[in-house]
Design a protein around this motif. Sequence first.
Motif, PDB file in Angstrom:
ATOM      1  N   THR A  86      48.474  50.312  38.429  1.00  0.00           N
ATOM      2  CA  THR A  86      47.245  50.972  38.026  1.00  0.00           C
ATOM      3  C   THR A  86      46.330  51.165  39.229  1.00  0.00           C
ATOM      4  O   THR A  86      46.404  50.403  40.188  1.00  0.00           O
ATOM      5  CB  THR A  86      46.532  50.164  36.922  1.00  0.00           C
ATOM      6  N   GLY A  87      45.502  52.182  39.152  1.00  0.00           N
ATOM      7  CA  GLY A  87      44.592  52.478  40.250  1.00  0.00           C
ATOM      8  C   GLY A  87      43.369  51.584  40.267  1.00  0.00           C
ATOM      9  O   GLY A  87      42.769  51.359  41.308  1.00  0.00           O
ATOM     10  N   GLY A  88      42.992  51.084  39.115  1.00  0.00           N
ATOM     11  CA  GLY A  88      41.821  50.219  39.043  1.00  0.00           C
ATOM     12  C   GLY A  88      41.673  49.639  37.658  1.00  0.00           C
ATOM     13  O   GLY A  88      42.400  50.015  36.726  1.00  0.00           O
ATOM     14  N   ARG A  89      40.744  48.714  37.527  1.00  0.00           N
ATOM     15  CA  ARG A  89      40.449  48.148  36.216  1.00  0.00           C
ATOM     16  C   ARG A  89      39.007  47.687  36.175  1.00  0.00           C
ATOM     17  O   ARG A  89      38.417  47.358  37.205  1.00  0.00           O
ATOM     18  CB  ARG A  89      41.395  47.008  35.859  1.00  0.00           C
ATOM     19  N   TYR A  90      38.453  47.708  34.950  1.00  0.00           N
ATOM     20  CA  TYR A  90      37.103  47.230  34.725  1.00  0.00           C
ATOM     21  C   TYR A  90      37.190  45.938  33.925  1.00  0.00           C
ATOM     22  O   TYR A  90      37.852  45.890  32.893  1.00  0.00           O
ATOM     23  CB  TYR A  90      36.274  48.273  33.975  1.00  0.00           C
ATOM     24  N   LEU A  91      36.536  44.892  34.415  1.00  0.00           N
ATOM     25  CA  LEU A  91      36.522  43.600  33.741  1.00  0.00           C
ATOM     26  C   LEU A  91      35.174  43.436  33.047  1.00  0.00           C
ATOM     27  O   LEU A  91      34.170  43.137  33.702  1.00  0.00           O
ATOM     28  CB  LEU A  91      36.743  42.472  34.744  1.00  0.00           C
ATOM     29  N   PRO A  92      35.111  43.645  31.714  1.00  0.00           N
ATOM     30  CA  PRO A  92      33.825  43.602  31.010  1.00  0.00           C
ATOM     31  C   PRO A  92      33.138  42.244  31.056  1.00  0.00           C
ATOM     32  O   PRO A  92      31.922  42.170  31.123  1.00  0.00           O
ATOM     33  CB  PRO A  92      34.179  43.963  29.565  1.00  0.00           C
ATOM     34  N   SER A  93      33.912  41.157  31.040  1.00  0.00           N
ATOM     35  CA  SER A  93      33.302  39.829  31.021  1.00  0.00           C
ATOM     36  C   SER A  93      32.558  39.528  32.324  1.00  0.00           C
ATOM     37  O   SER A  93      31.553  38.812  32.327  1.00  0.00           O
ATOM     38  CB  SER A  93      34.357  38.761  30.771  1.00  0.00           C
ATOM     39  N   LYS A  94      33.051  40.074  33.445  1.00  0.00           N
ATOM     40  CA  LYS A  94      32.408  39.852  34.748  1.00  0.00           C
ATOM     41  C   LYS A  94      31.587  41.056  35.206  1.00  0.00           C
ATOM     42  O   LYS A  94      30.912  40.980  36.230  1.00  0.00           O
ATOM     43  CB  LYS A  94      33.479  39.566  35.805  1.00  0.00           C
ATOM     44  N   ARG A  95      31.676  42.167  34.450  1.00  0.00           N
ATOM     45  CA  ARG A  95      31.058  43.442  34.840  1.00  0.00           C
ATOM     46  C   ARG A  95      31.458  43.794  36.274  1.00  0.00           C
ATOM     47  O   ARG A  95      30.629  44.074  37.132  1.00  0.00           O
ATOM     48  CB  ARG A  95      29.544  43.386  34.678  1.00  0.00           C
ATOM     49  N   LYS A  96      32.758  43.794  36.504  1.00  0.00           N
ATOM     50  CA  LYS A  96      33.309  44.004  37.839  1.00  0.00           C
ATOM     51  C   LYS A  96      34.382  45.083  37.785  1.00  0.00           C
ATOM     52  O   LYS A  96      35.174  45.133  36.847  1.00  0.00           O
ATOM     53  CB  LYS A  96      33.921  42.693  38.348  1.00  0.00           C
ATOM     54  N   ILE A  97      34.392  45.936  38.786  1.00  0.00           N
ATOM     55  CA  ILE A  97      35.436  46.950  38.927  1.00  0.00           C
ATOM     56  C   ILE A  97      36.343  46.533  40.081  1.00  0.00           C
ATOM     57  O   ILE A  97      35.871  46.224  41.171  1.00  0.00           O
ATOM     58  CB  ILE A  97      34.827  48.342  39.201  1.00  0.00           C
ATOM     59  N   GLU A  98      37.647  46.529  39.812  1.00  0.00           N
ATOM     60  CA  GLU A  98      38.628  46.238  40.849  1.00  0.00           C
ATOM     61  C   GLU A  98      39.452  47.503  41.087  1.00  0.00           C
ATOM     62  O   GLU A  98      39.880  48.152  40.133  1.00  0.00           O
ATOM     63  CB  GLU A  98      39.551  45.098  40.419  1.00  0.00           C
ATOM     64  N   LEU A  99      39.658  47.837  42.349  1.00  0.00           N
ATOM     65  CA  LEU A  99      40.369  49.063  42.716  1.00  0.00           C
ATOM     66  C   LEU A  99      41.566  48.737  43.594  1.00  0.00           C
ATOM     67  O   LEU A  99      41.537  47.788  44.374  1.00  0.00           O
ATOM     68  CB  LEU A  99      39.422  50.011  43.454  1.00  0.00           C
ATOM     69  N   ASN A 100      42.607  49.546  43.462  1.00  0.00           N
ATOM     70  CA  ASN A 100      43.816  49.384  44.233  1.00  0.00           C
ATOM     71  C   ASN A 100      43.706  50.224  45.512  1.00  0.00           C
ATOM     72  O   ASN A 100      43.646  51.454  45.446  1.00  0.00           O
ATOM     73  CB  ASN A 100      45.013  49.836  43.386  1.00  0.00           C
ATOM     74  N   SER A 101      43.690  49.561  46.663  1.00  0.00           N
ATOM     75  CA  SER A 101      43.517  50.281  47.936  1.00  0.00           C
ATOM     76  C   SER A 101      44.724  51.136  48.293  1.00  0.00           C
ATOM     77  O   SER A 101      44.626  52.064  49.098  1.00  0.00           O
ATOM     78  CB  SER A 101      43.233  49.291  49.060  1.00  0.00           C
ATOM     79  N   LYS A 102      45.893  50.857  47.696  1.00  0.00           N
ATOM     80  CA  LYS A 102      47.095  51.647  47.994  1.00  0.00           C
ATOM     81  C   LYS A 102      46.917  53.103  47.569  1.00  0.00           C
ATOM     82  O   LYS A 102      47.475  54.001  48.180  1.00  0.00           O
ATOM     83  CB  LYS A 102      48.301  51.052  47.280  1.00  0.00           C
TER      84      LYS A 102
END
Length: 148
Positions: free
Chosen positions: A35-51
Amino acid sequence: MNALELHQLVNEISMTYFNKPFKDCVAFNERLRTTGGRYLPSKRKIELNSKFLTELGMEEFKGIIKHELCHYHLHIEGKGYKHGDREFRQLLKKTGSPRHCQPLPTMQNQTLLTYKCSGCNQRYNRRRRIDTNKYRCGKCSGKLKKEI
């Protein structure tokens, strides 16, 4: 791209397409594989894949950021932020965000293994090796053989 530049890019996209600032955390996550990224609602954090940035370029990466910002802003507003929700799909259309990201070119080049049933000749394509002594054909329960 470092963490500060990434946060500035996400905030800039948020202000451009959503007219709202991005106040929370965004980071690269190297462990994301498909996946290119994900949103974590519990932490209100967006994680992105640098690849995706290195292999597919900045335009595809911005599309992934827009998609994750749709999750983020709808969650903060208390609206439906999941993929099946009507509000989420409408916001994707309104902002021109992609529903799914393109697969990585390096992931497409993985070798496929083919197994064939000795009973009904059904073929099974797999990315990972399977134990032919343990698994049988799902159609006729025949023995599987690795095809060369």
